[in-house]
Design a protein around this motif. Sequence first.
Motif, PDB file in Angstrom:
ATOM      1  N   ARG A  47       0.884  -1.186   0.017  1.00 36.02           N
ATOM      2  CA  ARG A  47      -0.006   0.027  -0.078  1.00 36.02           C
ATOM      3  C   ARG A  47       0.744   1.347  -0.008  1.00 36.02           C
ATOM      4  O   ARG A  47       0.517   2.293  -0.747  1.00 36.02           O
ATOM      5  CB  ARG A  47      -0.871  -0.015   1.245  1.00 36.02           C
ATOM      6  CG  ARG A  47      -1.937  -0.940   1.107  1.00 36.02           C
ATOM      7  CD  ARG A  47      -2.657  -0.735   2.124  1.00 36.02           C
ATOM      8  NE  ARG A  47      -3.871  -1.863   2.118  1.00 36.02           N
ATOM      9  CZ  ARG A  47      -4.647  -2.426   3.142  1.00 36.02           C
ATOM     10  NH1 ARG A  47      -4.611  -2.021   4.481  1.00 36.02           N
ATOM     11  NH2 ARG A  47      -5.517  -3.199   2.701  1.00 36.02           N
ATOM     12  N   LEU A  48       1.929   1.020   0.903  1.00 35.74           N
ATOM     13  CA  LEU A  48       2.650   2.497   0.802  1.00 35.74           C
ATOM     14  C   LEU A  48       3.343   2.581  -0.491  1.00 35.74           C
ATOM     15  O   LEU A  48       3.767   3.772  -1.005  1.00 35.74           O
ATOM     16  CB  LEU A  48       3.662   2.166   1.927  1.00 35.74           C
ATOM     17  CG  LEU A  48       3.394   2.537   3.415  1.00 35.74           C
ATOM     18  CD1 LEU A  48       4.409   1.922   4.374  1.00 35.74           C
ATOM     19  CD2 LEU A  48       2.793   3.944   3.536  1.00 35.74           C
ATOM     20  N   ALA A  49       4.029   1.359  -1.091  1.00 37.10           N
ATOM     21  CA  ALA A  49       4.488   1.553  -2.357  1.00 37.10           C
ATOM     22  C   ALA A  49       3.705   2.082  -3.407  1.00 37.10           C
ATOM     23  O   ALA A  49       4.082   2.980  -4.184  1.00 37.10           O
ATOM     24  CB  ALA A  49       5.016   0.148  -2.905  1.00 37.10           C
ATOM     25  N   ARG A  50       2.452   1.714  -3.240  1.00 36.50           N
ATOM     26  CA  ARG A  50       1.369   2.357  -4.336  1.00 36.50           C
ATOM     27  C   ARG A  50       1.080   3.865  -4.280  1.00 36.50           C
ATOM     28  O   ARG A  50       1.130   4.592  -5.085  1.00 36.50           O
ATOM     29  CB  ARG A  50       0.199   1.511  -4.323  1.00 36.50           C
ATOM     30  CG  ARG A  50       0.184   0.070  -4.950  1.00 36.50           C
ATOM     31  CD  ARG A  50      -1.405  -0.176  -5.396  1.00 36.50           C
ATOM     32  NE  ARG A  50      -2.347  -0.207  -4.115  1.00 36.50           N
ATOM     33  CZ  ARG A  50      -2.381  -1.181  -3.321  1.00 36.50           C
ATOM     34  NH1 ARG A  50      -1.277  -2.332  -3.219  1.00 36.50           N
ATOM     35  NH2 ARG A  50      -2.917  -1.193  -2.104  1.00 36.50           N
ATOM     36  N   ARG A  51       1.081   4.113  -2.987  1.00 41.97           N
ATOM     37  CA  ARG A  51       0.842   5.636  -2.570  1.00 41.97           C
ATOM     38  C   ARG A  51       2.021   6.486  -3.191  1.00 41.97           C
ATOM     39  O   ARG A  51       1.972   7.593  -3.742  1.00 41.97           O
ATOM     40  CB  ARG A  51       0.821   5.834  -0.950  1.00 41.97           C
ATOM     41  CG  ARG A  51      -0.652   5.485  -0.831  1.00 41.97           C
ATOM     42  CD  ARG A  51      -0.758   6.195   0.660  1.00 41.97           C
ATOM     43  NE  ARG A  51      -1.479   5.035   1.476  1.00 41.97           N
ATOM     44  CZ  ARG A  51      -1.304   4.485   2.453  1.00 41.97           C
ATOM     45  NH1 ARG A  51      -0.239   4.971   3.302  1.00 41.97           N
ATOM     46  NH2 ARG A  51      -2.166   3.612   3.201  1.00 41.97           N
ATOM     47  N   ASN A  56       4.583   9.994  -7.103  1.00 39.84           N
ATOM     48  CA  ASN A  56       6.028  10.348  -7.796  1.00 39.84           C
ATOM     49  C   ASN A  56       4.949  10.568  -9.270  1.00 39.84           C
ATOM     50  O   ASN A  56       5.697  11.352 -10.084  1.00 39.84           O
ATOM     51  CB  ASN A  56       6.531   8.960  -8.202  1.00 39.84           C
ATOM     52  CG  ASN A  56       7.407   8.758  -7.017  1.00 39.84           C
ATOM     53  OD1 ASN A  56       7.766   9.768  -6.223  1.00 39.84           O
ATOM     54  ND2 ASN A  56       8.116   7.874  -6.690  1.00 39.84           N
ATOM     55  N   VAL A  57       4.094   9.804  -9.778  1.00 35.74           N
ATOM     56  CA  VAL A  57       3.344  10.123 -11.043  1.00 35.74           C
ATOM     57  C   VAL A  57       2.854  11.406 -11.101  1.00 35.74           C
ATOM     58  O   VAL A  57       2.939  12.311 -11.942  1.00 35.74           O
ATOM     59  CB  VAL A  57       2.574   9.149 -11.332  1.00 35.74           C
ATOM     60  CG1 VAL A  57       1.387   9.526 -12.491  1.00 35.74           C
ATOM     61  CG2 VAL A  57       2.993   7.732 -11.623  1.00 35.74           C
ATOM     62  N   ALA A  58       2.074  11.810 -10.000  1.00 32.36           N
ATOM     63  CA  ALA A  58       1.521  13.061  -9.537  1.00 32.36           C
ATOM     64  C   ALA A  58       2.638  14.365  -9.724  1.00 32.36           C
ATOM     65  O   ALA A  58       2.411  15.232 -10.457  1.00 32.36           O
ATOM     66  CB  ALA A  58       0.717  13.218  -8.669  1.00 32.36           C
ATOM     67  N   GLU A  59       3.639  13.773  -9.387  1.00 31.20           N
ATOM     68  CA  GLU A  59       4.693  15.148  -9.393  1.00 31.20           C
ATOM     69  C   GLU A  59       5.290  15.050 -10.814  1.00 31.20           C
ATOM     70  O   GLU A  59       5.649  16.321 -11.188  1.00 31.20           O
ATOM     71  CB  GLU A  59       5.892  14.603  -8.193  1.00 31.20           C
ATOM     72  CG  GLU A  59       6.836  15.642  -8.146  1.00 31.20           C
ATOM     73  CD  GLU A  59       8.183  15.155  -7.236  1.00 31.20           C
ATOM     74  OE1 GLU A  59       9.140  15.147  -7.519  1.00 31.20           O
ATOM     75  OE2 GLU A  59       7.657  14.626  -6.132  1.00 31.20           O
TER      76      GLU A  59
END
Length: 68
Positions: A47-51, A56-59
């Motif tokens: 879950r943390l990795a997905r977050r 990162n994608v949003a950034e």
Amino acid sequence: MKAKDSVFTIKLEQDLRDAFVAEAALVDRPASSIMRDLMRDYVERRRLARRNDSANVAELEPRRQASL
């Protein structure tokens, strides 16, 4: 603590099972309890990795759009 109302069956090598049960016994814990802890830890790490991946994608997305 939540009720344990599900069963999870896996196939594994006999020597791995025996070693795991022996190690669990050395710390005076049932192997099933350790497996539940391992499963909870794995789920939390994923879950943390997905977050982190989403963050990162949003950034990076505005930078990608700017370069188009």
